[in-house]
Design a protein around this motif. Structure first.
Motif: not given
Length: 744
Positions: A568-575, A106-110, A623-628
């Motif tokens: 990870v945001v989606a759910g790394i334990g799920y296919i 996020g910092t790089v994108y900003l 930002l979505v990743g920061m809220g995981v």
């Protein structure tokens, strides 16, 4: 002798700046237990602000330093802790890593949004390049003297802080036992916030100091990775010892400059080795230094995953193939190719599901194994030339085998590593491969055979031919990638349901208990690493073939981090988490950014608005990743649980299915566009569990007999008020809304 002294002084200066950066890492890790992968990005952002103040706005250097180092740096670190980091207690190591990775991205994108990456930015030395003195015939600039003095002062100050001050003791105790710190009258969160503020300040200071001595050029990605080189120094001190961190930084700086001075300069080897040296030393330090012993008790985390059965995986795999085929009928040739690229990323993401989701091991560079497979497949499997060129099945198989072997070779010396240490080891391999191998454009000779790893800096990978199936056709490529994803997913579901999968899950929960029960942890780790690397290799070959021409940036370390973050945001334990994360990494962001870019070119008036929206998409992804940390199990977990709870709302499910069928018919007949269909369908899928929950709640209120109220559902104020009404008792006004009210 003059040459030796010159490069020695330059090495000491570079090592001093590495120490300043590494000391910030040591400080934050010792007080919060979180390794800040965004440390380099914070340094980069602060340096860009320093350039903005001095070069563009004409501020005096001293004033810009006061504002950037004395105000912006501490504020940035304190804000990170207050908003994000303090909410990571009780999460798994991968979640903590991914949150800091999201901050990095996020910092790089900003920064790329605020400062156009196509423009050149330079930062001058303090007092100017002409301010210098001569020592033993060696020219030393005052900027370099400031770097050395600052490093010594910081080393002494941090040593005194940690060993001689009450504040330092509270900082170190905050990560070990925060409850005990509270019992002694201190606030662990305040101590951690102070540490993050100081760590961010040191990062910003390191960025401002290192840019002038590394050439003066300011680039967001390069500066972020340059400060990441300081990770080796931090690990030399095992993230605890300031003196050993200082020694490691000096060794790192001297070694980098001696390589540049004394290795042959012909070709690109010396330059690539100098860039790769910090990662080589990081890997060596991680392998050589002793590690912590296995802990006897498992640490319970907030992540919860429900692995699929083999039967459900087979059913949903067939559904996926059918849905992708039907959806491909709505797309243009370009859209089909883009979706095929997304499916290849989803296959790479499956390597993370088995390695991290099932076994709890970390790999921060999955695309590095895809690069290995692509290089091998290109050199041994391409037949023909021009438009007739094809990648044979033997090239694909050998590429996958090579990725598995390299995965085993990389994992073998690192098998005793766990958690953060293993993540850093894979990161070191990924960055080394990108800097050393993917930049190699020189010709080599082995057993009389001449070859170039990356001829011309890129590889042209033709579509594969898998037996009778020629993947030159876009739809055929897409469906082949989808079928491969479904088959691999079915294999992983069978693996997880079998004895090997249960042993992996046990190792993830408690390595010590697994070893005590007689399991061979080395064999388990080696096996799962090779399986994961093979899957990543297959996905990498398909990704390269879908792209057509690949270069170093296609396998860049930041691309691997972005993929891992989205999975990870989606759910790394799920296919299904791998499917969602892979599609977002390969398709989602690129399509949205490209769409806004096209709109900006087509409409001159609101062009700035469309350009800003394109940048905003990338920042929002981070930002979505920061809220995981708030939902460590992932988005897929919530969606799956939401649909599982809708078993009693079959009318809604049937209605949604009918609406989807009508919507598809409208899209096929051209009444609505594919974009409109996709957006509406996605909204329906995501919002249906919310509507279903409200529907079931209302039905429960209407249909539950009085004698069963509070039995199968929570006994709330609303239920109490309903019972009072039915029994003719006085009802408190406002109770139905949860308020206190007055008696009616």
């Amino acid at each position: 002798m003059t040459t030796f002294l010159t490069y020695t002084i330059l090495g000491l200066v570079l090592g001093a700046v590495y120490f300043i950066a590494a000391s910030g890492l040591v400080l934050t890790y010792n007080t919060s237990g979180i390794f800040n992968f965004a440390h380099g990005a914070q340094a980069m952002f602060g340096t860009f602000l320093y350039w903005q103040f001095t070069s563009r706005w004409g501020w005096p250097v001293w004033l810009a330093l006061v504002v950037v180092v004395g105000v912006v740096g501490p504020a940035m670190g304190a804000a990170l802790h207050a908003v994000i980091m303090k909410g990571l207690r009780g999460t798994a190591e991968v979640t903590k890593i991914i949150v800091t990775v999201a901050v990095l991205l996020g910092t790089v994108y900003l920064a790329q949004w605020a400062w156009n990456p196509d423009e050149a930015y330079t930062v001058d030395m303090f007092f100017g390049g002409g301010a210098k003195i001569t020592v033993a015939g060696v020219v030393v600039r005052w900027h370099e003297i400031v770097c050395l003095a600052a490093a010594v002062a910081i080393a002494v100050g941090l040593r005194l802080l940690f060993t001689r001050s009450r504040t330092g003791v509270v900082m170190r105790a905050s990560v070990d036992d925060p409850d005990l710190v509270r019992l002694n009258g201190h606030d662990p969160e305040r101590a951690a916030m102070l540490a993050w503020a100081l760590g961010s300040t040191l990062a910003v200071l390191a960025g401002v100091l290192i840019v002038p001595i590394s050439g003066g050029g300011l680039d967001a990605n390069m500066l972020t990775l340059l400060v990441i080189d300081a990770f080796a120094a931090a690990m030399f001190g095992r993230l605890r010892s300031i003196p050993r961190t200082f020694a490691g930084a000096i060794v790192l700086g001297l070694a980098a400059n001696y390589v540049l001075a004394y290795l042959p300069s012909a070709g690109t080897f010396a330059g690539n080795l100098r860039v790769s040296l910090p990662m080589i030393l990081l890997f060596v330090v991680l392998v050589v230094l002793p590690q912590d012993r296995l802990r006897g008790a498992a640490v319970r985390t907030r992540e919860r995953y429900r692995p699929p059965t083999v039967r459900s995986a087979a059913v949903w795999g067939a559904v996926l193939v059918a849905v992708v085929y039907l959806y491909s009928l709505l797309l243009s040739d370009g859209g089909v190719s883009t979706l095929a690229l997304g499916m290849s990323f989803a296959i790479i993401a499956l390597s993370l599901t088995v390695l991290t989701g099932y076994a709890g091991e970390l790999n921060l560079a999955p695309l590095a194994f895809g690069a290995v497979a692509t290089i091998v497949a290109f050199h041994v499997g391409v037949r023909g030339s021009g438009l007739a060129a094809r990648l044979g099945v033997e090239g694909v198989l050998l590429g996958v085998l090579a990725a598995a072997v390299v995965g085993g070779l990389i994992a073998l010396p690192a098998l005793r590593l766990r958690g953060l240490y293993l993540a850093l080891a894979t990161m070191a391999f990924g960055v080394f491969l990108s800097n050393m191998v993917l930049r190699d454009t020189t010709q080599h000779e082995l057993f009389g055979v001449k070859f170039t790893l990356f001829p011309g800096g890129s590889l042209v990978v033709p579509p594969p031919r898998l037996g009778p199936v020629d993947l030159r056709d876009g739809t055929t490529f897409l469906m082949t990638a989808t079928v491969l994803f479904a088959l691999i997913a079915l294999g992983l579901a069978a693996l997880r349901a079998g004895g090997y999968g249960r042993r992996l899950a046990a190792m993830k929960d408690s390595p010590a208990a697994t070893a005590m029960l007689g399991q061979n942890l080395v064999r388990l780790k080696l096996g799962v690493f090779m399986i994961s690397a093979a899957i990543a290799g297959l996905g990498g070959i398909l990704m390269s073939a879908a792209t057509g021409t690949v270069a170093q940036e296609n396998f860049a370390f930041t691309v691997s981090l972005s993929l891992l973050m989205l999975v990870v945001v989606a759910g790394i334990g799920y296919i299904s988490g791998a499917l969602f994360g892979g599609l977002m990494a390969g398709v989602g962001g690129a399509v949205l950014v490209g769409t806004f870019g096209d709109l900006a070119l087509e409409h001159e008036g609101p062009a700035d608005i469309f350009t800003a929206l394109g940048h905003l998409v990338m920042v929002l992804t981070a930002l979505v990743g920061m809220g995981v940390g708030r939902n460590p199990s992932g988005v897929v977990h919530d969606v799956v649980e939401g649909y599982r709870a809708m078993r009693g709302a079959k009318p809604l499910l049937y209605g949604a299915a009918a609406f989807g069928a009508v919507l598809y018919v409208l899209a096929v007949t051209g009444v609505i566009g594919s974009w409109t269909f996709s957006l509406i369908a996605l909204c329906v899928v995501m919002l249906l569990p919310v509507v279903g929950r409200a529907y079931l709640e209302e039905g429960r209120k209407r249909g539950t007999p009085l004698e069963l109220l509070g039995v199968d559902e929570p006994y709330t104020d609303d239920l109490r008020a309903r019972l009072d009404q039915e029994l003719g008792l006085p009802v408190t006004a406002g109770t139905l809304k949860g308020g206190a009210g007055v008696t009616a």
